[in-house]
Design an enzyme around this catalytic site. Structure first.
Site, short mmCIF file in Angstrom:
data_model
loop_
_atom_site.label_atom_id
_atom_site.label_comp_id
_atom_site.label_asym_id
_atom_site.label_seq_id
_atom_site.Cartn_x
_atom_site.Cartn_y
_atom_site.Cartn_z
N CYS A 1 32.55 35.08 45.23
CA CYS A 1 31.19 34.53 45.14
C CYS A 1 30.91 33.62 46.31
O CYS A 1 29.79 33.56 46.81
CB CYS A 1 30.99 33.81 43.82
SG CYS A 1 32.27 32.62 43.47
N LYS B 1 36.16 35.26 26.96
CA LYS B 1 35.89 36.70 27.08
C LYS B 1 36.12 37.08 28.54
O LYS B 1 35.24 36.90 29.38
CB LYS B 1 34.44 36.98 26.67
CG LYS B 1 34.19 38.36 26.07
CD LYS B 1 34.54 39.53 26.94
CE LYS B 1 33.49 39.83 27.98
NZ LYS B 1 33.93 40.89 28.95
N GLU C 1 23.61 39.85 48.20
CA GLU C 1 25.05 39.73 48.07
C GLU C 1 25.67 41.13 48.01
O GLU C 1 25.40 41.88 47.07
CB GLU C 1 25.40 38.93 46.81
CG GLU C 1 26.87 38.61 46.73
CD GLU C 1 27.23 37.84 45.47
OE1 GLU C 1 26.72 38.18 44.40
OE2 GLU C 1 28.05 36.92 45.57
N GLU D 1 27.90 29.96 37.33
CA GLU D 1 28.43 30.12 38.69
C GLU D 1 28.10 31.55 39.09
O GLU D 1 28.78 32.49 38.66
CB GLU D 1 29.95 29.93 38.72
CG GLU D 1 30.43 28.59 38.20
CD GLU D 1 30.27 27.47 39.19
OE1 GLU D 1 29.62 27.68 40.24
OE2 GLU D 1 30.78 26.37 38.90
N GLY E 1 23.83 36.37 34.38
CA GLY E 1 23.62 34.93 34.22
C GLY E 1 22.27 34.64 33.56
O GLY E 1 22.15 33.77 32.68
P1 NAD Z 1 28.90 40.74 35.58
O1 NAD Z 1 28.00 39.61 35.69
O2 NAD Z 1 28.37 42.04 35.11
O3 NAD Z 1 30.17 40.40 34.64
C1 NAD Z 1 30.77 39.12 34.56
C2 NAD Z 1 31.18 38.88 33.12
O4 NAD Z 1 30.03 38.93 32.28
C3 NAD Z 1 32.16 39.91 32.56
O5 NAD Z 1 33.08 39.26 31.70
C4 NAD Z 1 31.26 40.80 31.73
O6 NAD Z 1 31.94 41.44 30.68
C5 NAD Z 1 30.26 39.81 31.19
N1 NAD Z 1 28.99 40.40 30.78
C6 NAD Z 1 28.38 41.51 31.28
N2 NAD Z 1 27.23 41.75 30.62
C7 NAD Z 1 27.10 40.79 29.69
C8 NAD Z 1 26.11 40.49 28.70
N3 NAD Z 1 25.04 41.25 28.54
N4 NAD Z 1 26.29 39.40 27.93
C9 NAD Z 1 27.37 38.62 28.09
N5 NAD Z 1 28.35 38.86 28.98
C10 NAD Z 1 28.22 39.92 29.78
O7 NAD Z 1 29.53 40.91 36.97
P2 NAD Z 1 30.24 42.21 37.51
O8 NAD Z 1 29.63 43.51 37.10
O9 NAD Z 1 31.63 42.00 37.14
O10 NAD Z 1 29.91 42.05 39.04
C11 NAD Z 1 28.62 42.40 39.52
C12 NAD Z 1 28.14 41.40 40.50
O11 NAD Z 1 28.32 40.06 40.01
C13 NAD Z 1 28.91 41.40 41.78
O12 NAD Z 1 28.50 42.41 42.65
C14 NAD Z 1 28.61 40.01 42.28
O13 NAD Z 1 27.35 39.97 42.87
C15 NAD Z 1 28.57 39.18 41.05
N6 NAD Z 1 29.80 38.47 40.79
C16 NAD Z 1 29.85 37.16 41.08
C17 NAD Z 1 30.99 36.45 40.82
C18 NAD Z 1 31.13 35.00 41.09
O14 NAD Z 1 32.24 34.48 41.11
N7 NAD Z 1 30.05 34.27 41.28
C19 NAD Z 1 32.09 37.07 40.26
C20 NAD Z 1 32.01 38.43 39.96
C21 NAD Z 1 30.85 39.10 40.20
#
Ligand code: NAD
Length: 482
Positions: A287, A178, A384, A253, A236
């Site tokens: 990240c 996904k 962050e 991660e 997460g």
């Molecule tokens: P997010 O955690 O919202 O999204 C990451 C993934 O999770 C996407 O594929 C999203 O569709 C999915 N997701 C979102 N809600 C979900 C749910 N309820 N159940 C299952 N899957 C779900 O991250 P974002 O909005 O893309 O970014 C927000 C923050 O996340 C950033 O500001 C940063 O702090 C962090 N981030 C970290 C990394 C990393 O590599 N560690 C990468 C991107 C974002």
């Protein structure tokens, strides 16, 4: 679709080897302009159900019966095909994510490298024989989990698909992927190529869509045997909670607030490009970005002024112009980052880069900002930001450096700049992080290096050989033969 390198319809989902239209669509935005450039499939819980079933069937079928060497051969072919189309991948990613073309190309090459690495590693995962009682032979087998779920973010789609799906496939798992709704195009391109390279139907299924819809359905699905998630701490936590319902193991991660610790004896000429690039790469949306630069007091002014010089020369503009920085991924991300920058105390901005005057008005541009002044407990030094901003913080001695470096809830990457070998060794042990770099900074490092965090940066390891252990289950076989 105004991406001339796109050779497929991004509104289709891949389930059981068949590309089919999604029941609904989401707009695809080019963050460099803010314009809609196409439609992405919005998969539902029903699509996830079918994708999980297809993955389960693949495990029972050709894919599950394939030898490790044959799996490796397919991954090698995928790697070669990604390499051959690396320029197409780069243009697609630059347009979809907003990252400068050179950085997008580096990600495409990393995707190919992940395939090469896991192609070679697939048939080299071995068990042990264990000395036991008289009359027994005991050995261990490394077996795939079965169906693995992969929820990836928008910041490094190619690298994260490569490291997570690559390792899972090498071990013989069947994957349901996904991608992030903000940037799914290269994941779809990768799946197209994987099928052409001979990956059997159902071994990789891709359901694009919203996190709270397709993502939530995947993370709570009883047919999934392992979940790999990269993204925010908040999501997460949701993933780990929903996986707990079925006692499914999870690799998380999450983010970081990674420090680089610069001692007075550091070789600053070597350190400077690392100090700055680790903060502004991918416009700070990394990240493992290094967002805190800790500097021994006697060199503090020197480091701030030399970093400021570099910041003043940084230019920001559309991804395809390939400047130092592109736009942020979305209007929302820009708002979050600007909200953080507004918290800077009076006089704390040491330098700013420049957004091109004629950059499209709808693009999500933020000038990179160097901050000197917020203390280690300030939100700018604790949270962050996920944007192009670094905070420089002075310290008096090694004890204080370690206390500040370890003084956030995160622990992903850290680096130490010193010519003192004993100090390097001490800090490598004392810093709370999944990776420590001595006199360099790798932002996660190469594909070979195990990567992951402690604390709120997550748990489990991806990349390198270690990932193959994460994507497998150890079975102990005890034979009594007299
Ligand atoms: P997010 O955690 O919202 O999204 C990451 C993934 O999770 C996407 O594929 C999203 O569709 C999915 N997701 C979102 N809600 C979900 C749910 N309820 N159940 C299952 N899957 C779900 O991250 P974002 O909005 O893309 O970014 C927000 C923050 O996340 C950033 O500001 C940063 O702090 C962090 N981030 C970290 C990394 C990393 O590599 N560690 C990468 C991107 C974002």
């Amino acid at each position: 679709m105004p991406i001339d390198r796109l050779w497929f319809d991004p509104s289709e989902l891949l389930i059981g080897g068949v590309w089919r239209p999604a029941p609904a669509a989401l707009p695809i935005e080019d963050p460099s302009t803010g314009s809609e450039i196409g439609l992405l499939g919005r998969g539902t819980a029903a699509d996830i159900d079918e994708a999980v079933a297809a993955a389960g069937a693949a495990r029972q079928g050709d894919w599950g019966r394939m030898t490790a060497a044959e799996r490796g051969r397919i991954l090698a072919r995928i790697g070669q095909m990604v390499l051959a189309r690396a320029d197409d991948f780069a243009v697609i990613e630059a347009t979809d994510v907003g990252k400068p073309l050179t950085q997008a190309k580096a990600d495409a090459l990393a995707l190919a490298r992940y395939m090469e690495f896991y192609a070679g590693a697939a048939d080299k995962v071995m068990g042990d024989t264990i000395p036991y009682l008289d009359g027994y032979t005991v050995y261990t087998l490394r077996e795939p989990h079965g169906v693995t779920g992969h929820i990836v973010p928008w910041n490094y789609p190619m690298q994260i698909v490569g490291r997570s799906v690559g390792a899972a496939l090498a071990m013989g798992n069947a994957c349901v992927l996904k991608p992030a709704e903000e940037a799914s195009l290269t994941a779809l391109a990768f799946a197209r190529i994987a099928a052409e390279a001979g990956l059997p139907p159902g071994a990789l299924n891709v359901v694009t869509g919203l996190g709270e819809e397709a993502g939530a359905a995947l993370s709570s699905h009883p047919g999934v045997h392992h979940l790999s998630f990269t993204g925010s701490v908040a999501v997460g936590r949701l993933i780990q909670t929903s996986a707990a319902a079925h006692i499914v193991p999870v690799t998380l991660e999450l983010g970081g607030k990674s420090p680089q610790v610069v001692f007075a004896d550091a070789d600053l000429d070597t350190a400077l490009p690392f100090l700055v690039n680790a903060g502004i790469q991918n416009a700070g949306q990394t990240c493992s970005a290094s967002s805190r630069i800790l500097v021994e007091q006697s060199r503090y002014d020197d480091v701030v002024s030399r970093m400021a010089e570099r910041y003043a020369a940084l230019r920001v503009g559309p991804a395809l112009l390939d400047l130092d920085l592109g736009p942020l991924i979305s209007a929302r991300q820009k708002e979050i980052v600007e909200g953080f920058l507004a918290m800077a105390p009076e006089g704390a901005v040491a330098a700013r880069g420049t957004v091109l005057a004629d950059a499209p008005k709808g693009g999500h541009y933020v000038a990179p900002t160097l901050l000197a002044g917020p203390g280690p407990d300030h939100p700018l030094a604790q949270d962050e930001i996920f944007g192009p901003a670094q905070v420089v913080i002075p310290f008096e001695d090694e004890e204080e450096a370690v206390a500040i470096a370890n003084g956030t809830p995160y622990g992903l990457v850290a680096s130490v700049w010193t010519e003192n070998g004993a100090r390097q060794m001490r800090l490598a042990k004392r810093l709370r992080a999944g990776q420590v770099f001595l006199n360099n900074y790798g932002a996660g490092g190469g594909v070979e290096l195990p990567f992951g965090g402690v604390g709120k940066s997550g748990h489990g390891r991806e990349k390198g050989f270690e990932a193959l252990y994460g994507f497998s289950v150890l079975k102990t076989v005890a034979a009594r033969h007299g």
